[in-house]
Write an enzyme that holds these catalytic residues in place. Sequence first.
Site, PDB file in Angstrom:
ATOM      1  N   TYR A 124       0.754  -1.338  -0.303  1.00 12.77           N
ATOM      2  CA  TYR A 124       0.108  -0.118  -0.090  1.00 12.77           C
ATOM      3  C   TYR A 124       0.923   1.293  -0.108  1.00 12.77           C
ATOM      4  CZ  TYR A 124      -4.340  -2.632   1.017  1.00 12.77           C
ATOM      5  OH  TYR A 124      -5.309  -3.615   0.841  1.00 12.77           O
ATOM      6  N   LYS A 171       4.128 -14.313   5.386  1.00 14.14           N
ATOM      7  CA  LYS A 171       4.633 -15.495   4.224  1.00 14.14           C
ATOM      8  C   LYS A 171       6.283 -15.475   4.190  1.00 14.14           C
ATOM      9  CE  LYS A 171       3.190 -17.843   0.652  1.00 14.14           C
ATOM     10  NZ  LYS A 171       2.433 -19.176   0.776  1.00 14.14           N
ATOM     11  N   ASP A 204      -1.363 -18.232   4.482  1.00 14.98           N
ATOM     12  CA  ASP A 204      -2.312 -19.005   3.677  1.00 14.98           C
ATOM     13  C   ASP A 204      -3.100 -19.975   4.746  1.00 14.98           C
ATOM     14  OD1 ASP A 204       0.283 -19.705   3.245  1.00 14.98           O
ATOM     15  OD2 ASP A 204       0.123 -21.106   2.024  1.00 14.98           O
ATOM     16  N   ASP A 228      -6.012  -6.890   5.252  1.00 15.56           N
ATOM     17  CA  ASP A 228      -7.289  -6.423   4.464  1.00 15.56           C
ATOM     18  C   ASP A 228      -7.833  -7.562   4.030  1.00 15.56           C
ATOM     19  OD1 ASP A 228      -8.997  -4.716   2.978  1.00 15.56           O
ATOM     20  OD2 ASP A 228      -7.753  -4.712   1.273  1.00 15.56           O
TER      21      ASP A 228
END
Length: 334
Positions: A124, A171, A204, A228
Amino acid sequence: MAHTITLIPGDGIGPEVANATRRVLEASGVKIEWEVQEAGAAIAEKRGTTLPDEVLESIRRNKVALKGPIGTPIGKGFRSVNVTLRQALDLYANVRPIRSLPGIEPRFEGTDIVIVRENTEDLYAGLELMIMPGVAQSIKLITAKACLRICEYAFDYAQKMNRKRVSVAHKANIMKLSDGLLLECFRKVALDYPRIEPYEVIVDACAMNMVRNANKLDVIVTENLYGDILSDLGAGLVGGLGIVPGANIGLECAVFEAVHGSAPDIAGQGIANPTALIQSSVMMLHHLGEHTAATKIEKGLLSTFEAGVRTVDLGGQVGTEEFTRTLCEAIGRA
Ligand code: NAI
């Protein structure tokens, strides 16, 4: 004493849910003087900017704002006003409690988790370029400063709210440097909170765990983009975007807004669910120390939902007006 608070109604369903929230706050007895400020596409036509300086000045002066959603064009056009506002005011912690409510059938009974999303950097940051035709690049910016303060916020929050665990969703198996930095900061901060259990989960797997046993994750701290996506997933667990609130917290100011967007598909139809912004305003009242008014609204919401009064997004029959009127009456009795 009345609180002076900046109100940004926003666009799409924003003005409808903002108006409902004003009425609910009034019914709770709390004294608020509103400084109404416009931002977004509509003001850009008049002023040549989507975020006039006086909006930021008003929030800096009042320290607290309530904000409706503001639409952002997809794939072209102006930069998100929401992201710009969060970055300009350094509202670094986006706190999103995800709880099931009575009378609204959740995926799982008793869901109660909190997402703490880093709000100022990651993909972002807005650092994008076309390297050559057909090749685009977005830069994922992650700093130790932002990782440390968001992890500190999450552990502090967990401690204050008597939570047991903080889970970091990352991640770092793939993005070893950027997400690796978040993980490193998380481990460092966790050492200062021996009573809170730290838990590491790949993002995930976190999504999968959320739909199997969300409460195990308790407080989830994560980067901007993952936060988000996981917030909308969380909203789906407890009845949808119409009910999940949020707070953007900085060292100087706080801006309270729902997780949902401007919902252009239902704008102007009188069917928007104002609960998410109303619950955001309850977070705002607690932030202001107005706990009595906040509790009245919470009780009013519970009895309204228990009585089966629900907007159409929750499978009910009533529109924004009837829901708000019923809730105001329930607050009067609370
Ligand atoms: P959205 O959250 O506006 O809508 C997704 C779906 O949920 C739609 O079907 C909508 O009707 C429904 N929905 C959302 N809020 C609801 C409510 N209170 N009551 C009943 N139904 C509700 O997400 P979408 O369509 O992806 O985004 C629309 C616009 O909002 C975009 O321009 C986006 O950039 C902007 N946006 C703004 C945000 C903000 O101001 N903080 C946050 C998210 C999106």
